[in-house]
Design a protein around this motif. Structure first.
Motif, PDB file in Angstrom:
ATOM      1  N   TYR A  78      -2.381 -10.411  -3.521  1.00 35.57           N
ATOM      2  CA  TYR A  78      -1.289  -9.438  -3.621  1.00 35.57           C
ATOM      3  C   TYR A  78      -0.315  -9.621  -2.467  1.00 35.57           C
ATOM      4  O   TYR A  78      -0.709  -9.899  -1.340  1.00 35.57           O
ATOM      5  CB  TYR A  78      -1.816  -8.006  -3.580  1.00 35.57           C
ATOM      6  N   GLN A  79       0.955  -9.393  -2.784  1.00 32.59           N
ATOM      7  CA  GLN A  79       2.002  -9.329  -1.777  1.00 32.59           C
ATOM      8  C   GLN A  79       2.694  -7.981  -1.916  1.00 32.59           C
ATOM      9  O   GLN A  79       2.690  -7.384  -2.990  1.00 32.59           O
ATOM     10  CB  GLN A  79       3.012 -10.465  -1.965  1.00 32.59           C
ATOM     11  N   ILE A  80       3.292  -7.505  -0.817  1.00 30.63           N
ATOM     12  CA  ILE A  80       3.934  -6.191  -0.812  1.00 30.63           C
ATOM     13  C   ILE A  80       5.353  -6.318  -0.275  1.00 30.63           C
ATOM     14  O   ILE A  80       5.618  -7.131   0.610  1.00 30.63           O
ATOM     15  CB  ILE A  80       3.106  -5.172   0.006  1.00 30.63           C
ATOM     16  N   ASN A  81       6.234  -5.540  -0.834  1.00 29.37           N
ATOM     17  CA  ASN A  81       7.623  -5.526  -0.400  1.00 29.37           C
ATOM     18  C   ASN A  81       8.125  -4.088  -0.502  1.00 29.37           C
ATOM     19  O   ASN A  81       7.705  -3.339  -1.372  1.00 29.37           O
ATOM     20  CB  ASN A  81       8.463  -6.452  -1.275  1.00 29.37           C
ATOM     21  N   SER A  82       9.031  -3.728   0.383  1.00 31.95           N
ATOM     22  CA  SER A  82       9.596  -2.391   0.365  1.00 31.95           C
ATOM     23  C   SER A  82      11.104  -2.469   0.390  1.00 31.95           C
ATOM     24  O   SER A  82      11.678  -3.385   0.968  1.00 31.95           O
ATOM     25  CB  SER A  82       9.107  -1.594   1.577  1.00 31.95           C
ATOM     26  N   LEU A 127       5.670  -2.180   6.837  1.00 28.13           N
ATOM     27  CA  LEU A 127       6.495  -2.771   5.790  1.00 28.13           C
ATOM     28  C   LEU A 127       7.885  -2.987   6.340  1.00 28.13           C
ATOM     29  O   LEU A 127       8.330  -2.278   7.243  1.00 28.13           O
ATOM     30  CB  LEU A 127       6.562  -1.852   4.573  1.00 28.13           C
ATOM     31  N   GLN A 134       8.299 -10.965   0.993  1.00 21.28           N
ATOM     32  CA  GLN A 134       7.038 -10.510   0.404  1.00 21.28           C
ATOM     33  C   GLN A 134       5.974 -10.743   1.466  1.00 21.28           C
ATOM     34  O   GLN A 134       5.738 -11.874   1.858  1.00 21.28           O
ATOM     35  CB  GLN A 134       6.706 -11.317  -0.857  1.00 21.28           C
ATOM     36  N   MET A 137      -0.746  -9.442   1.568  1.00 28.21           N
ATOM     37  CA  MET A 137      -1.608  -8.287   1.848  1.00 28.21           C
ATOM     38  C   MET A 137      -2.987  -8.769   2.289  1.00 28.21           C
ATOM     39  O   MET A 137      -3.993  -8.536   1.647  1.00 28.21           O
ATOM     40  CB  MET A 137      -1.674  -7.369   0.637  1.00 28.21           C
ATOM     41  N   LEU A 159      -5.051   1.979  -2.172  1.00 30.55           N
ATOM     42  CA  LEU A 159      -3.941   1.752  -1.257  1.00 30.55           C
ATOM     43  C   LEU A 159      -3.544   3.075  -0.612  1.00 30.55           C
ATOM     44  O   LEU A 159      -3.419   4.095  -1.288  1.00 30.55           O
ATOM     45  CB  LEU A 159      -2.747   1.153  -2.020  1.00 30.55           C
ATOM     46  N   VAL A 179       8.203   0.683  -3.193  1.00 35.16           N
ATOM     47  CA  VAL A 179       7.253  -0.309  -2.703  1.00 35.16           C
ATOM     48  C   VAL A 179       6.803  -1.110  -3.921  1.00 35.16           C
ATOM     49  O   VAL A 179       6.437  -0.527  -4.944  1.00 35.16           O
ATOM     50  CB  VAL A 179       6.041   0.362  -2.010  1.00 35.16           C
ATOM     51  N   THR A 180       6.841  -2.412  -3.794  1.00 35.24           N
ATOM     52  CA  THR A 180       6.462  -3.286  -4.892  1.00 35.24           C
ATOM     53  C   THR A 180       5.254  -4.126  -4.500  1.00 35.24           C
ATOM     54  O   THR A 180       5.253  -4.749  -3.435  1.00 35.24           O
ATOM     55  CB  THR A 180       7.634  -4.227  -5.262  1.00 35.24           C
ATOM     56  N   ILE A 181       4.241  -4.121  -5.357  1.00 37.20           N
ATOM     57  CA  ILE A 181       3.080  -4.998  -5.193  1.00 37.20           C
ATOM     58  C   ILE A 181       3.242  -6.112  -6.224  1.00 37.20           C
ATOM     59  O   ILE A 181       3.448  -5.841  -7.406  1.00 37.20           O
ATOM     60  CB  ILE A 181       1.752  -4.254  -5.455  1.00 37.20           C
TER      61      ILE A 181
END
Length: 191
Positions: A78-82, A127, A134, A137, A159, A179-181
């Motif tokens: 998984y990657q996370i972006n805000s 974040l 990205q 995680m 989460l 927030v995008t996973i």
């Protein structure tokens, strides 16, 4: 009798030659297959509301946001972006600490089975909103064995977020941000 023995020897010779003539050779085949399963991730909530929080206060989400690998057979990272989608507040990668941090807030994220305390969030779990960034995680967003690394199909991760409100704000209007996973190929990073 000699004729009979000769006939029998002739038959044995013919049968033996036929056996040699029908002896086969061997060959092999290579079988190939690709398991075509798309990457997929699901978040169990469309939104989470921290409610009314005073300025200069770190607060932790009170219920887990469940992130699920629902790919149907693929192990994923998984990657996370805000992204800040408010007009007033701006996301920073440190906790607001003085008057110069007006309308600036920070947000940390972490995978953990139970609600973390403020000190559980690793230093690298802030974040940011850098264009196209990205963040993996990995261990910075979890604990060993419970991060966004190599998440098997059907596996859920809890989460949690830690929001630190601005030092001061120019608005009482509710702020919102996304927030995008994103699910990516397993092995993109390691813990």
């Amino acid at each position: 009798m000699k004729k009979l023995i000769g006939l029998l020897l002739g038959m044995v010779l013919v049968v033996g030659m036929a056996g040699l003539a029908s002896a086969g050779t061997s060959d092999s085949i290579t079988l190939k297959v690709a398991c075509v399963v798309g990457l997929s991730v699901a978040i169990d909530k469309d939104e989470y509301n921290f409610g009314d929080v005073a300025a200069q206060i770190p607060t932790i989400s009170t219920e887990a946001i469940v992130v699920s690998n629902d790919s149907g057979g693929r192990t994923e990272d998984y990657q996370i972006n805000s992204a800040t989608s408010t007009a007033a507040w701006n996301l920073i990668t440190s906790d607001p600490s003085g008057p110069s941090d007006e309308n600036k807030f920070s947000l940390k994220a972490m995978f953990k089975t139970t609600q973390p305390s403020g000190t559980d969030f690793p230093a690298g779990s802030y974040l940011n909103t850098d264009a196209g960034d990205q963040q993996n995680m990995d261990i910075d967003f979890g604990t060993t064995g419970y991060s966004g690394d190599n998440v098997g199909d059907g596996v859920d991760r809890n989460l949690w977020f830690r929001l630190h409100t601005p030092w001061s704000t120019t608005t009482e209007t509710q702020q919102s941000f996304s927030v995008t996973i994103t699910a990516v190929d397993a092995g993109t990073f390691t813990e």
